[in-house]
Design a protein around this motif. Structure first.
Motif, mmCIF file in Angstrom:
data_model
loop_
_atom_site.group_PDB
_atom_site.id
_atom_site.type_symbol
_atom_site.label_atom_id
_atom_site.label_comp_id
_atom_site.label_asym_id
_atom_site.label_seq_id
_atom_site.Cartn_x
_atom_site.Cartn_y
_atom_site.Cartn_z
ATOM 1 N N VAL A 327 11.375 16.298 -2.121
ATOM 2 C CA VAL A 327 11.151 17.337 -3.131
ATOM 3 C C VAL A 327 10.119 16.801 -4.098
ATOM 4 C CG1 VAL A 327 12.210 18.794 -4.895
ATOM 5 C CG2 VAL A 327 13.553 18.095 -2.890
ATOM 6 N N ASP A 328 9.088 17.584 -4.329
ATOM 7 C CA ASP A 328 7.940 17.138 -5.125
ATOM 8 C C ASP A 328 7.652 18.175 -6.207
ATOM 9 O OD1 ASP A 328 5.624 16.077 -6.142
ATOM 10 O OD2 ASP A 328 4.539 16.034 -4.247
ATOM 11 N N GLY A 329 7.947 17.825 -7.463
ATOM 12 C CA GLY A 329 7.670 18.735 -8.564
ATOM 13 C C GLY A 329 8.457 20.027 -8.503
ATOM 14 N N GLY A 330 9.704 19.954 -8.044
ATOM 15 C CA GLY A 330 10.548 21.144 -7.993
ATOM 16 C C GLY A 330 10.344 22.010 -6.787
ATOM 17 N N GLN A 331 9.655 21.525 -5.746
ATOM 18 C CA GLN A 331 9.433 22.274 -4.517
ATOM 19 C C GLN A 331 9.703 21.382 -3.308
ATOM 20 O OE1 GLN A 331 8.678 25.555 -4.437
ATOM 21 N NE2 GLN A 331 8.630 25.620 -6.680
ATOM 22 N N VAL A 332 10.235 21.969 -2.249
ATOM 23 C CA VAL A 332 10.396 21.217 -1.013
ATOM 24 C C VAL A 332 9.022 20.834 -0.492
ATOM 25 C CG1 VAL A 332 11.172 21.328 1.397
ATOM 26 C CG2 VAL A 332 12.575 22.332 -0.421
ATOM 27 N N SER A 333 8.826 19.561 -0.200
ATOM 28 C CA SER A 333 7.529 19.090 0.251
ATOM 29 C C SER A 333 7.136 19.739 1.578
ATOM 30 C CB SER A 333 7.548 17.568 0.409
ATOM 31 O OG SER A 333 6.360 17.111 1.022
ATOM 32 N N ARG A 334 5.869 20.098 1.703
ATOM 33 C CA ARG A 334 5.379 20.662 2.965
ATOM 34 C C ARG A 334 5.255 19.613 4.050
ATOM 35 N NH1 ARG A 334 0.053 23.620 0.802
ATOM 36 N NH2 ARG A 334 0.025 21.678 -0.415
ATOM 37 N N ARG A 335 5.450 18.352 3.691
ATOM 38 C CA ARG A 335 5.284 17.265 4.656
ATOM 39 C C ARG A 335 6.596 16.888 5.361
ATOM 40 N NH1 ARG A 335 2.183 12.273 2.309
ATOM 41 N NH2 ARG A 335 2.071 11.887 4.574
ATOM 42 N N THR A 336 7.676 17.583 5.047
ATOM 43 C CA THR A 336 8.973 17.185 5.606
ATOM 44 C C THR A 336 9.041 17.359 7.123
ATOM 45 O OG1 THR A 336 9.890 19.388 5.169
ATOM 46 C CG2 THR A 336 10.221 17.687 3.485
ATOM 47 N N THR A 337 8.187 18.186 7.689
ATOM 48 C CA THR A 337 8.213 18.409 9.141
ATOM 49 C C THR A 337 7.116 17.639 9.867
ATOM 50 O OG1 THR A 337 6.877 20.421 8.867
ATOM 51 C CG2 THR A 337 9.269 20.691 8.924
ATOM 52 N N GLU A 338 6.405 16.780 9.141
ATOM 53 C CA GLU A 338 5.370 15.977 9.790
ATOM 54 C C GLU A 338 5.992 15.012 10.786
ATOM 55 O OE1 GLU A 338 2.859 13.875 7.139
ATOM 56 O OE2 GLU A 338 1.917 15.673 6.312
ATOM 57 N N GLY A 339 5.275 14.766 11.873
ATOM 58 C CA GLY A 339 5.756 13.830 12.872
ATOM 59 C C GLY A 339 5.061 12.491 12.769
ATOM 60 N N ASN A 340 4.835 11.908 13.955
ATOM 61 C CA ASN A 340 4.159 10.613 14.069
ATOM 62 C C ASN A 340 4.832 9.552 13.200
ATOM 63 O OD1 ASN A 340 2.345 11.785 15.894
ATOM 64 N ND2 ASN A 340 1.009 12.458 14.259
ATOM 65 N N ASP A 341 4.054 8.746 12.494
ATOM 66 C CA ASP A 341 4.652 7.633 11.778
ATOM 67 C C ASP A 341 4.933 7.933 10.310
ATOM 68 O OD1 ASP A 341 2.097 7.784 10.895
ATOM 69 O OD2 ASP A 341 1.613 5.664 11.182
ATOM 70 N N THR A 342 4.906 9.224 9.913
ATOM 71 C CA THR A 342 5.197 9.557 8.522
ATOM 72 C C THR A 342 6.604 9.119 8.147
ATOM 73 O OG1 THR A 342 3.703 11.453 8.530
ATOM 74 C CG2 THR A 342 5.435 11.455 6.863
ATOM 75 N N TRP A 343 7.549 9.209 9.075
ATOM 76 C CA TRP A 343 8.954 8.938 8.788
ATOM 77 C C TRP A 343 9.423 7.610 9.357
ATOM 78 C CZ3 TRP A 343 11.066 11.916 5.241
ATOM 79 C CH2 TRP A 343 10.428 13.124 4.962
ATOM 80 N N GLY A 344 8.524 6.726 9.646
ATOM 81 C CA GLY A 344 8.924 5.429 10.155
ATOM 82 C C GLY A 344 7.720 4.647 10.634
ATOM 83 N N TYR A 345 7.957 3.722 11.507
ATOM 84 C CA TYR A 345 6.923 2.775 11.910
ATOM 85 C C TYR A 345 6.456 2.985 13.340
ATOM 86 C CZ TYR A 345 10.788 0.568 14.359
ATOM 87 O OH TYR A 345 11.858 0.330 15.177
ATOM 88 N N VAL A 346 7.025 3.971 14.040
ATOM 89 C CA VAL A 346 6.632 4.201 15.433
ATOM 90 C C VAL A 346 6.072 5.605 15.570
ATOM 91 C CG1 VAL A 346 8.260 2.563 16.414
ATOM 92 C CG2 VAL A 346 8.981 4.928 16.013
ATOM 93 N N ASN A 347 5.347 5.825 16.644
ATOM 94 C CA ASN A 347 4.730 7.118 16.882
ATOM 95 C C ASN A 347 5.724 8.076 17.546
ATOM 96 O OD1 ASN A 347 2.688 9.012 16.903
ATOM 97 N ND2 ASN A 347 1.918 8.388 18.910
ATOM 98 N N VAL A 348 6.850 8.269 16.850
ATOM 99 C CA VAL A 348 7.906 9.166 17.313
ATOM 100 C C VAL A 348 8.299 10.036 16.128
ATOM 101 C CG1 VAL A 348 10.266 9.320 18.203
ATOM 102 C CG2 VAL A 348 8.752 7.509 19.011
ATOM 103 N N ASN A 349 8.477 11.324 16.362
ATOM 104 C CA ASN A 349 8.767 12.242 15.270
ATOM 105 C C ASN A 349 10.233 12.149 14.863
ATOM 106 O OD1 ASN A 349 8.776 14.223 13.372
ATOM 107 N ND2 ASN A 349 8.388 15.921 14.775
ATOM 108 N N SER A 350 10.556 11.128 14.097
ATOM 109 C CA SER A 350 11.946 10.938 13.687
ATOM 110 C C SER A 350 12.382 11.924 12.613
ATOM 111 C CB SER A 350 12.153 9.509 13.177
ATOM 112 O OG SER A 350 11.362 9.262 12.036
#
Length: 451
Positions: A327-350
């Motif tokens: 949550v960024d500035g009172g809004q759900v972030s548009r990046r929450t559904t990003e894949g790849n390594d945004t959510w970790g260290y491997v190229n898997v959409n965790s």
């Protein structure tokens, strides 16, 4: 008397024994002779019935043992999974292990959906929780004296400041389902430590963020920022172990008398290299663009994107980073559904893994929110934190074995008793009273800023 009873019992048994002997003789005369190992005597024909029965029993016994073993393994999966994952990473690598975990989460998610359709399930994470009777030490009440008058004769003017601190304001919540469960989205103080009738230190609610999974429920704890100190502790292995930076991994005994809450930290050090500074050490370097929670030496909390909203300040006591803002500035972030390594260290959409997840956030007023729940993606966790009133929020760790929030209740003898925030959490709350390999947060009562 005893001899007479014995004789009568023997007399009663004699006909039965005789009848059994007669039946045995008749059976022996009519059936082929059998050898001790189940084989037939030479010259006899027909199926080896003894062997067939033995194999059937062996197969049934093996099947029963497999079922019992599988059930036992499943019941202990949260204890087994971390070791299995670490072993898998060493054998087949990080990325392949992440793919296997994704497949396992998919299977488990489908099983949960089927189970819910057939049997239903718990939707309120606090519904079955046993209420705790607690001892709450009280400090001396402040005495105020007022004189009736205009103030010109030395009288004291009655003001809000003179009456003491205002009560904590609960953030407005939003429910996602059109038919919310009882208590959903409603703040409650029931069973929480150190709350009194006149002063609310903390409150709780729950939010179901996913209409396709009504059983996915996020419990959220709200804590008054004016009455706490948030502290961060590096684990003995994570997140800095691979850099040779080891943390204490313990809550100091001196803090037990004011201990309120403890909750898990973020990802392991190598799993994204998210920054952490605490205990006078740099476990991992701080990086721009990441969700960051910092606490100043005076207890002030600051959360945002590092490098955009703030950078390191000299009065910071500790900081922890983990992935991106939910949550960024009172809004759900548009990046929450990003894949790849945004959510970790491997190229898997965790971000799409459906599993236990945890988060920390702050409200518009700056009060602290701690959230955790089952069967969540990154996006549904973000929606839950937003619905509970988060102005900023960041994800912490994921997967059931790592998610834990503990409440601490003071006892008359000066000790503390640990209890889970939600009964469905796997780890024991008392784990925070020992030495931990992974980093964590804890809160102590501090009312020096409570004005």
């Amino acid at each position: 008397m005893l001899r007479r009873i014995s004789i009568r019992r023997a007399e009663l048994l004699q006909p039965v024994a005789a009848e059994a002997l007669a039946q045995g003789a008749s059976s022996s005369a009519s059936e082929p002779d059998q050898l001790a190992d189940g084989a037939q005597a030479p010259g006899q024909s027909g199926p080896a019935r003894g062997r067939r029965v033995t194999w059937k029993r062996a197969l049934l016994a093996a099947a029963a043992l497999f079922i019992v073993g599988a059930g036992g393994a499943y019941s202990q999966k949260d204890q087994i999974a971390p070791q299995a994952a670490d072993f898998s990473r060493k054998v087949i690598g990080d990325e392949n292990t992440a793919r296997l975990e994704g497949w396992a989460f998919q299977v488990e998610d489908r099983a949960h959906k089927v189970k819910y359709r057939l049997l239903g399930g718990e939707e309120n994470p606090f519904e079955t929780k046993e209420l705790q009777v607690q001892f709450v030490p009280q400090s001396a009440a402040r005495e105020l004296t007022y004189f009736v008058g205009t103030g010109r004769d030395g009288g004291q003017t009655l003001t809000a400041e003179a009456l003491g601190p205002l009560p904590m304001q609960f953030p407005v919540t939003q429910v996602i389902f059109s038919d919310p469960q009882p208590g959903e989205g409603t703040w409650s103080t029931t069973g929480l430590p150190r709350n009194t009738a006149g002063e609310t230190l903390m409150a709780k609610t729950f939010i179901r963020p996913d209409k396709s999974r009504p059983y996915a429920s996020v419990g959220v704890l709200l804590v008054d920022k004016r009455r706490i100190l948030l502290k961060m502790v590096g684990g003995t292995l994570e997140p800095g172990g691979d850099r040779g930076v080891k943390g204490p991994g313990v809550i100091p005994k001196d803090d037990y008398k004011s201990l309120l809450v403890a909750f898990n930290g973020g990802f392991k050090g190598p799993h994204g290299s998210y920054g952490m500074v605490a205990n006078g050490k740099e476990y991992m370097k701080m990086r721009n663009g990441l969700a960051t929670l910092c606490v100043s030496k005076d207890g002030t909390l600051k959360m945002g994107e590092y490098g955009r909203d703030f950078t390191w300040e000299e009065n910071f006591e500790a900081c922890r980073q983990n992935v991106i803002l939910l949550v960024d500035g009172g809004q759900v972030s548009r990046r929450t559904t990003e894949g790849n390594d945004t959510w970790g260290y491997v190229n898997v959409n965790s971000s799409e893994f459906i599993t236990w997840r945890s988060a920390v956030g702050i409200t518009k007023d700056g009060n602290l929110l701690i959230g955790a729940g089952n069967s969540l993606s990154a996006d549904t966790l973000a929606k839950a934190m937003y619905s509970a009133g988060a102005y900023m929020a960041m994800q912490l760790d994921i997967n059931g074995p790592y998610i834990s929030t503990a409440l601490f209740y003071p006892q008359p003898d000066g000790s503390v008793r640990a209890d889970k925030f939600m009964d469905s959490m796997s780890p024991s709350a008392a784990n925070f009273l020992g030495t931990r390999e992974r980093d964590f947060f804890y809160l102590t009562l501090d009312e020096s800023r409570y004005r």
